[in-house]
Design a protein around this motif. Structure first.
Motif, PDB file in Angstrom:
ATOM      1  N   ALA A 352       4.023 -21.916  -2.714  1.00 20.28           N
ATOM      2  CA  ALA A 352       2.808 -22.504  -2.121  1.00 20.28           C
ATOM      3  C   ALA A 352       1.697 -22.597  -3.174  1.00 20.28           C
ATOM      4  N   LYS A 353       1.785 -21.741  -4.163  1.00 21.90           N
ATOM      5  CA  LYS A 353       0.741 -21.629  -5.183  1.00 21.90           C
ATOM      6  C   LYS A 353      -0.627 -21.318  -4.560  1.00 21.90           C
ATOM      7  N   VAL A 354      -0.599 -20.261  -3.784  1.00 20.12           N
ATOM      8  CA  VAL A 354      -1.831 -19.741  -3.190  1.00 20.12           C
ATOM      9  C   VAL A 354      -1.881 -18.261  -3.536  1.00 20.12           C
ATOM     10  N   TRP A 355      -3.044 -17.819  -3.991  1.00 21.81           N
ATOM     11  CA  TRP A 355      -3.214 -16.415  -4.400  1.00 21.81           C
ATOM     12  C   TRP A 355      -4.008 -15.679  -3.323  1.00 21.81           C
ATOM     13  N   LEU A 356      -3.288 -14.860  -2.556  1.00 21.28           N
ATOM     14  CA  LEU A 356      -3.931 -14.017  -1.540  1.00 21.28           C
ATOM     15  C   LEU A 356      -3.810 -12.575  -2.022  1.00 21.28           C
ATOM     16  N   ASP A 357      -4.298 -11.628  -1.252  1.00 23.85           N
ATOM     17  CA  ASP A 357      -4.043 -10.223  -1.588  1.00 23.85           C
ATOM     18  C   ASP A 357      -2.882  -9.738  -0.732  1.00 23.85           C
ATOM     19  N   ARG A 358      -1.828  -9.274  -1.416  1.00 23.19           N
ATOM     20  CA  ARG A 358      -0.648  -8.793  -0.699  1.00 23.19           C
ATOM     21  C   ARG A 358      -0.979  -7.504   0.053  1.00 23.19           C
ATOM     22  N   GLY A 359      -0.518  -7.409   1.282  1.00 19.37           N
ATOM     23  CA  GLY A 359      -0.896  -6.278   2.149  1.00 19.37           C
ATOM     24  C   GLY A 359      -0.613  -4.912   1.583  1.00 19.37           C
ATOM     25  N   THR A 360       0.499  -4.774   0.845  1.00 14.60           N
ATOM     26  CA  THR A 360       0.867  -3.443   0.357  1.00 14.60           C
ATOM     27  C   THR A 360      -0.101  -2.929  -0.723  1.00 14.60           C
ATOM     28  N   MET A 361      -0.927  -3.827  -1.269  1.00 17.74           N
ATOM     29  CA  MET A 361      -1.932  -3.333  -2.221  1.00 17.74           C
ATOM     30  C   MET A 361      -2.884  -2.341  -1.539  1.00 17.74           C
ATOM     31  N   PHE A 362      -3.024  -2.500  -0.220  1.00 14.14           N
ATOM     32  CA  PHE A 362      -3.971  -1.669   0.529  1.00 14.14           C
ATOM     33  C   PHE A 362      -3.318  -0.402   1.075  1.00 14.14           C
ATOM     34  N   GLY A 363      -1.999  -0.300   0.876  1.00 11.04           N
ATOM     35  CA  GLY A 363      -1.247   0.833   1.398  1.00 11.04           C
ATOM     36  C   GLY A 363       0.053   0.320   1.993  1.00 11.04           C
ATOM     37  N   GLN A 364       1.020   1.223   2.144  1.00 13.51           N
ATOM     38  CA  GLN A 364       2.335   0.807   2.657  1.00 13.51           C
ATOM     39  C   GLN A 364       2.249   0.218   4.063  1.00 13.51           C
ATOM     40  N   GLU A 365       1.198   0.611   4.810  1.00 11.49           N
ATOM     41  CA  GLU A 365       1.023   0.093   6.172  1.00 11.49           C
ATOM     42  C   GLU A 365       0.833  -1.424   6.162  1.00 11.49           C
ATOM     43  N   GLY A 366       0.489  -1.953   4.967  1.00 18.77           N
ATOM     44  CA  GLY A 366       0.222  -3.390   4.848  1.00 18.77           C
ATOM     45  C   GLY A 366       1.469  -4.219   4.570  1.00 18.77           C
TER      46      GLY A 366
END
Ligand SMILES: Cc1ncc(COP(=O)(O)O)c(C=O)c1O
Length: 397
Positions: A352-366
């Motif tokens: 897609a070439k979209v840069w979001l923040d991956r959930g696991t950066m915030f903790g495994q719950e993500g």
């Protein structure tokens, strides 16, 4: 509309980490960036005018706070947050994270435990670890599309690890909760019971969607005020993060002295004159812009909800109560397409070439979550979502 939040301003080549670090961070050169929490529109004209005046004055020597700044700050806090800090309580820092580090160093020794509620803004964890403190996490949990605090787990972790400091994120990034008074009271009681000092990071406090209401942590009671540091900033509210100026309110003189002692050790001294100038103008004259911005954010949230329903129905929006960061749950899509969390992330970034923040950066719950920043013109948001929908459609074909 007086302010055009749909006008696209190219940020490439403007020293923006959002756009100009793509290659360095392993993303495609033509990626569309909706990750880090700043906004893609110019700040309020009232702030720009104040900054222009300062530039015209032309002298950028050492700076100090003055009455006009404090009056503007106090009026804003009273009007917007029912909060009346005394001037003596104020300690400015070049950013909220800087204040967090001062608190970690002031209120804990190396090896002592600091607790956070994951998933949460990742510098909390990084700063605890970087300062050789023990990281303790209490997981938030999701139920019917809303995230909650597990109070029993929170208290048990505090007892088991002899926790000394809690870094609270309120409103919460990334789960979008605006904690209600009762939740904050339970947290406060637990912390008082076990002598845990609370650093309340309230940087997202000006982004709360009615009927939700933000409660400043230290306004819960006199006892809570004596046991806490509240940190706020114009940097999120008015898109001024690069000017590095934030405000901490510390009522307890003992805690304030310890915090200031750590601050002094850093060698940082007077606040940035541009940060101070911008903050004063924001508090004095920024409200009309912020009101219009809220309308834009609300309509972007509606847009995302409708888009997902139409074109990405297996991606769930966690309805935000606050912040301009949406927490998107891709788990059903992953199950349906047989994709792991990292495969989903790879499709978003490289297909897609979209840069979001991956959930696991915030903790495994993500796991299986992605955080998208919607403080952007609609054309960019629409393009990002179209790219993501097309990339997953291509996987199915
Ligand atoms: C919860 C939270 N705290 C702090 C920050 C950053 O604050 P500062 O740039 O003032 O250090 C952010 C930015 O995204 C945030 O979301």
């Amino acid at each position: 509309m007086i302010y055009d939040f749909n006008k696209v301003t190219d940020r490439h080549g403007s020293n923006s980490i959002k756009t100009d670090l793509a290659l360095a961070r392993g993303k495609p050169a033509d990626v569309l960036s909706l990750w880090v929490a700043d906004m893609d529109f110019p700040t309020s004209p009232a702030i720009l005018e104040a900054l222009h005046k300062k530039v015209d004055h032309g002298i950028f020597g050492y700076s100090c706070l003055d009455d006009s700044f404090f009056t503007a700050l106090k009026n804003w806090m009273q009007t917007e947050h029912d909060f009346s800090p005394d001037r003596r309580e104020l300690v400015t820092t070049p950013g909220v994270v800087f204040g967090i580090v001062c608190a970690i160093r002031a209120f804990t020794q190396e090896g002592e435990a600091v607790i956070i509620q994951t998933p949460v803004y990742y510098p909390f964890k990084n700063m605890i670890v970087a300062n050789n403190r023990k990281l303790v996490t209490s997981s938030l949990y999701e139920k019917d599309g809303k995230w909650f605090i597990d109070f029993d787990d929170f208290e048990k972790k505090i007892i088991d690890n002899k926790v000394k400091l809690f870094i609270l994120c309120s409103p919460h990034n990334p789960v979008g909760r605006v904690w209600i008074r009762e939740e904050l009271e339970r947290i406060a009681e637990i912390c008082l019971r076990h002598k845990v000092i609370v650093f309340a990071d309230e940087i997202h406090n000006d982004f709360v969607y009615p009927p939700n209401k933000h409660t400043v942590f230290s306004t819960l009671s006199e006892e809570v005020a004596e046991n806490s540091i509240v940190s706020m900033s114009v940097s999120k509210t008015f898109n001024l993060a690069g000017l590095q100026f934030s405000t901490n309110f510390i009522k307890n003189p003992g805690l304030r002295a310890r915090f200031k002692a750590e601050f002094d050790k850093t060698g940082y001294d007077e606040p940035s004159i541009m940060g101070l100038t911008a903050a004063r103008a924001a508090y004095q004259n920024g409200k009309p812009w912020l009101e219009e911005l809220h309308k834009h954010l609300k309509s972007n949230i509606d847009f995302v909800r409708d888009f997902l329903k139409d074109k990405l129905s297996l991606v769930r929006l966690i309805e935000p109560e606050g912040t301009f960061l949406l927490w998107l749950d891709f788990s059903k899509l992953g199950t349906k397409l047989g994709l792991s969390d990292s495969e989903i992330d790879d499709i978003i970034v490289n297909k897609a070439k979209v840069w979001l923040d991956r959930g696991t950066m915030f903790g495994q719950e993500g796991e299986f979550y992605q955080r998208i920043n919607i403080a952007t013109p609609r054309p960019l948001l629409e393009e990002a979502l179209e790219r993501i929908a097309n990339a997953f459609a291509a996987v199915v074909e």
